[in-house]
Design a protein around this motif. Structure first.
Motif, PDB file in Angstrom:
ATOM      1  N   ARG A  31      77.674  50.805  83.525  1.00 51.99           N
ATOM      2  CA  ARG A  31      78.207  49.660  84.273  1.00 51.99           C
ATOM      3  C   ARG A  31      77.820  49.772  85.740  1.00 51.99           C
ATOM      4  O   ARG A  31      77.448  48.774  86.379  1.00 51.99           O
ATOM      5  N   ASP A  32      77.892  50.977  86.285  1.00 55.76           N
ATOM      6  CA  ASP A  32      77.521  51.188  87.685  1.00 55.76           C
ATOM      7  C   ASP A  32      76.031  50.936  87.926  1.00 55.76           C
ATOM      8  O   ASP A  32      75.622  50.664  89.061  1.00 55.76           O
ATOM      9  N   GLN A  33      75.224  51.017  86.878  1.00 57.66           N
ATOM     10  CA  GLN A  33      73.789  50.718  86.991  1.00 57.66           C
ATOM     11  C   GLN A  33      73.516  49.219  86.853  1.00 57.66           C
ATOM     12  O   GLN A  33      72.359  48.790  86.845  1.00 57.66           O
ATOM     13  N   GLY A  34      74.591  48.426  86.719  1.00 58.04           N
ATOM     14  CA  GLY A  34      74.433  46.986  86.637  1.00 58.04           C
ATOM     15  C   GLY A  34      74.368  46.428  85.234  1.00 58.04           C
ATOM     16  O   GLY A  34      74.109  45.225  85.060  1.00 58.04           O
ATOM     17  N   ASP A  36      75.811  45.216  81.513  1.00 63.47           N
ATOM     18  CA  ASP A  36      77.011  44.663  80.886  1.00 63.47           C
ATOM     19  C   ASP A  36      77.296  45.513  79.653  1.00 63.47           C
ATOM     20  O   ASP A  36      76.564  45.461  78.667  1.00 63.47           O
TER      21      ASP A  36
END
Length: 430
Positions: A31-34, A36
């Motif tokens: 999630r932190d890497q963008g 979903d």
């Protein structure tokens, strides 16, 4: 039409291996890497999904071939695959435990299994356990393994070197008390009660990145599920739903079904001193009333409102913790007791050990509804049950009682509403 998305089933040889912590860590990292990230939990559970929801940012639904059903599982996976960049499914117990098991679920939907093994105190035997998970059931898709709670980087390298050819090593995660999750008698502590949960998730995600446990699994094609749209049988019906730290065990799928049938949920907090909202029906879900005895006892106005609602012949559904709240008296494990709502004649006390656990169906007059039970309390109710639960397994043994007084239905069972929408509509219809 199928939808394709990278997906993995995070399983283990047994409970207590760290599945929830690692699943949450992997979800938060990606999630932190963008990305979903959508997460599911295999089997009936309320507490692990709270942590997983905090990690991924989306509601977490259960997947179980008996309780939820293959068609509903298929529909939820397909729906997630249409939107997500990654799907994670956290297993329960051991990979092959239960009937149906996590392995059954993974095989049914082609979910590659990622074996998580607590390698503390383990050397080359790690490879034997990994090989057993990978080969026990021929044809089970197997992605590889992660070593958890390793003592050092060298320990992690040794474990990977011992693996037989053909089993992918996703890496090793070190022992780290800063990322562990606290628990109590029913499992993990609720997410909202862990003050430093965000810091723990951030630390866990960082550990995943530093260990290189970051490779995405292979894409899986999920077929579209064909489920009928529920009828608007509860159109305009306001359902007052208790929701706070004492009554938090709510499946997102149950709330979605009520909304799809036209019901209007109205949430209230018994712990905050709320009175009963204006509503045609009431739902008191499970939770931890035994941890909030004095606060619940002090809300006399709510007790009076519930009594008036009941006397007016309006529906009430009380599950587990909600059932305990409707008794005359509830005591904690130390014997401290408090007066509850008193709509059911009887009392209950928390015990040291589990008093009821397992998948069951409630054979109600409205129809059979599937669900599960898991509680540490013993209830003595001066009322003849209208039915007893039917176990998914060991069908000859005694199961949970279902009590009814007028339009009030109470039981230890937590129901999965989509297993019988028509019966649920009958329970809540004024």
């Amino acid at each position: 039409m199928s939808a394709t998305c990278p997906a993995v089933f995070i399983a283990a040889p047994a409970s207590g291996q760290g599945k929830t912590t690692v699943s949450a860590a992997v979800a938060r990292y990606h999630r932190d890497q963008g990305l979903d990230v959508r997460v599911f939990k295999m089997g009936p559970d309320f507490l692990d999904p709270m942590i997983l929801e905090q990690a991924c940012g989306h509601p977490v639904d259960p997947l179980h071939l008996w309780m939820v059903g293959a068609d509903e599982c298929r529909a939820m996976l397909h729906g997630a695959a249409e939107k997500a960049d990654l799907i994670l499914v956290e297993g329960s117990m051991g990979l092959f435990d239960g009937d149906p098991s996590g392995a059954d679920l993974a095989e049914r939907f082609g979910l590659p299994v990622l074996g998580l093994i607590d390698a503390s105190g383990m050397a080359q035997t790690f490879a034997a356990v990994a090989n057993g998970l990978a080969s026990w059931r021929p044809g089970l898709p197997f992605a590889g393994v992660i070593a958890n709670r390793v003592g050092s980087a060298g320990h992690g390298r040794m474990l990977g070197a011992a693996l037989p050819e053909g089993i992918r090593y996703f890496g090793a995660l070190p022992r780290n008390e800063a990322v562990g999750l606290p628990d109590r008698h029913l499992g993990l502590v609720q997410a909202e009660e862990i003050d430093d949960l965000e810091q723990r998730l951030a630390a866990a995600a960082e550990a995943v990145g530093e260990a290189g446990v970051t490779g995405l699994p292979e894409p899986v094609a999920f077929d579209a599920g064909e489920l009928p749209e529920p009828e608007k049988e509860l159109a305009g019906v306001r359902v007052a739903i208790a929701r706070d730290a004492a009554f938090a065990f709510l499946y997102p799928g149950n709330l979605r079904l009520l909304a799809a049938m036209g019901a209007e949920p109205v949430f209230f907090s018994p712990l905050a001193g709320d009175r009963l909202p204006e509503a045609e029906a009431v739902w008191l879900p499970g939770g931890y009333p035994e941890l909030h005895l004095d606060a619940l006892a002090a809300n006399e106005a709510l007790k009076a409102d519930l009594a008036a609602h009941h006397d007016a012949g309006r529906p009430i559904l009380a599950e587990c913790g909600g059932f305990l709240y409707l008794l005359e008296d509830l005591a904690d494990v130390a014997g401290h007791s408090a007066s509850m709502a008193g709509l059911l004649p009887g009392r209950a006390q928390l015990a040291e050990r589990v008093q009821g656990i397992g998948l069951q169906a409630a054979p109600l007059p409205e129809g059979e509804i599937r669900g599960h039970t898991f509680h540490h309390s013993r209830a003595e109710v001066a009322l003849e049950p209208i039915a007893h639960g039917i176990r998914a397994r060991d069908r000859g043994s005694a199961a949970e009682a279902v009590y009814r007084r007028g339009r009030l239905t109470a039981t230890y069972l937590h129901a999965w509403f989509p297993s019988n929408p028509e019966a649920v509509a009958e329970l809540f219809r004024p």
